[in-house]
Design a protein around this motif. Structure first.
Motif, PDB file in Angstrom:
ATOM      1  N   ALA A 229       0.301   0.004   4.884  1.00  0.00           N
ATOM      2  CA  ALA A 229      -0.435  -1.246   5.116  1.00  0.00           C
ATOM      3  C   ALA A 229      -1.927  -1.021   4.929  1.00  0.00           C
ATOM      4  O   ALA A 229      -2.636  -1.864   4.357  1.00  0.00           O
ATOM      5  N   SER A 230      -2.421   0.121   5.376  1.00  0.00           N
ATOM      6  CA  SER A 230      -3.838   0.450   5.201  1.00  0.00           C
ATOM      7  C   SER A 230      -4.177   0.639   3.719  1.00  0.00           C
ATOM      8  O   SER A 230      -5.216   0.159   3.242  1.00  0.00           O
TER       9      SER A 230
ATOM     10  N   ARG B 150      -2.600  -0.706   1.258  1.00  0.00           N
ATOM     11  CA  ARG B 150      -2.529  -2.051   0.656  1.00  0.00           C
ATOM     12  C   ARG B 150      -3.865  -2.777   0.830  1.00  0.00           C
ATOM     13  O   ARG B 150      -4.375  -3.389  -0.101  1.00  0.00           O
ATOM     14  N   ALA B 151      -4.467  -2.675   2.006  1.00  0.00           N
ATOM     15  CA  ALA B 151      -5.762  -3.318   2.252  1.00  0.00           C
ATOM     16  C   ALA B 151      -6.858  -2.681   1.399  1.00  0.00           C
ATOM     17  O   ALA B 151      -7.748  -3.376   0.900  1.00  0.00           O
ATOM     18  N   ASN B 152      -6.792  -1.371   1.196  1.00  0.00           N
ATOM     19  CA  ASN B 152      -7.801  -0.676   0.390  1.00  0.00           C
ATOM     20  C   ASN B 152      -7.643  -0.942  -1.102  1.00  0.00           C
ATOM     21  O   ASN B 152      -8.603  -0.797  -1.861  1.00  0.00           O
TER      22      ASN B 152
ATOM     23  N   ILE C 267      -7.293  -3.754  -2.449  1.00  0.00           N
ATOM     24  CA  ILE C 267      -7.921  -5.041  -2.764  1.00  0.00           C
ATOM     25  C   ILE C 267      -9.379  -4.869  -3.174  1.00  0.00           C
ATOM     26  O   ILE C 267      -9.875  -5.578  -4.046  1.00  0.00           O
ATOM     27  N   ASP C 268     -10.051  -3.910  -2.596  1.00  0.00           N
ATOM     28  CA  ASP C 268     -11.477  -3.697  -2.848  1.00  0.00           C
ATOM     29  C   ASP C 268     -11.665  -2.764  -4.042  1.00  0.00           C
ATOM     30  O   ASP C 268     -11.090  -1.672  -4.088  1.00  0.00           O
TER      31      ASP C 268
ATOM     32  N   ASN D 289       7.065  -2.206   2.923  1.00  0.00           N
ATOM     33  CA  ASN D 289       5.632  -1.945   2.859  1.00  0.00           C
ATOM     34  C   ASN D 289       5.225  -1.326   1.526  1.00  0.00           C
ATOM     35  O   ASN D 289       4.144  -1.602   1.019  1.00  0.00           O
TER      36      ASN D 289
ATOM     37  N   ALA E 166       2.548  -3.000  -1.093  1.00  0.00           N
ATOM     38  CA  ALA E 166       1.409  -2.241  -1.625  1.00  0.00           C
ATOM     39  C   ALA E 166       1.439  -2.224  -3.151  1.00  0.00           C
ATOM     40  O   ALA E 166       0.394  -2.389  -3.801  1.00  0.00           O
TER      41      ALA E 166
ATOM     42  N   VAL F  58       0.228  -5.564  -4.545  1.00  0.00           N
ATOM     43  CA  VAL F  58      -1.233  -5.672  -4.508  1.00  0.00           C
ATOM     44  C   VAL F  58      -1.842  -4.812  -5.618  1.00  0.00           C
ATOM     45  O   VAL F  58      -2.775  -5.241  -6.304  1.00  0.00           O
TER      46      VAL F  58
END
Length: 186
Positions: free
Chosen positions: A18-19, A21-23, A25-26, A54, A58, A61
């Motif tokens: 999950a972390s 996946r968030a990274n 995006i940037d 998960n 990822a 994304v």
């Protein structure tokens, strides 16, 4: 005790996915996150039912952002390639998605990282909404011939400019009493 250790491992790994996946995006953190995820996906143990949801989120994304401008599509290509190798360990639906992404990345690489855009669609005639339930009226994107061509003469006399009533190919009313609202230009 072994069950609680494994449960903690699953929870920690899913949290890390999950972390990542968030990274993804940037654009600034994408390269590092994509590289870490690629390294993790090179091990077939990553492809179990415990991590599948998960992992697929990822990867989704990564495919969405990794093919955009200012992102490294080659990193995404490597990630999808690593997943393609072990896709058989996932559900049929996830394996199919990874297969599609792999083909998409292969075509993208073949085109030098540039997405091919579809040619623009030709303009279609616009439809004017009908008043009071009548049939719709089509308008042409081109002007009528009478607006473009000058009037021609026949036997020394100028032709009469067509009027709106002269543009009907058929009678304005048919045998059912319905009015034809389409005009055809010759």
């Amino acid at each position: 005790m072994a069950d609680s250790t494994f449960a903690e491992h699953v929870a920690t790994t899913n949290s890390r996915l999950a972390s990542l996946r968030a990274n993804l995006i940037d654009a600034a953190t994408f390269p590092e996150a994509c590289s870490e995820l690629t390294k993790w996906c090179q091990d077939q143990r990553a492809f179990t039912a415990h991590f599948e949801d998960n992992l697929m989120l990822a990867l989704e994304v990564a495919m969405d952002y990794g093919t955009r401008e200012n992102y490294d599509y080659m990193l995404t290509h490597g990630l999808v390639g690593a997943c393609f190798t072990h896709r058989k360990h996932l559900s049929k639906m996830s394996a199919t998605r990874i297969g599609r992404w792999y083909e998409q990345m292969r075509r993208l690489k073949k085109n030098g990282g540039k997405r091919k855009r579809a040619p623009p669609k030709p303009k279609e005639p616009s439809v004017i909404p009908p008043p009071n339930g009548a049939l719709p009226v089509l308008t042409s994107p081109c002007p009528p011939p009478s607006a473009v061509l000058p009037p021609q003469q026949t036997n020394g006399q100028p032709l009469q400019q067509p009027t709106e009533n002269n543009n009907f190919m058929f009678s304005p009313t048919n045998s059912d009493g319905l009015v034809f609202l389409f005009s055809f230009w010759l």
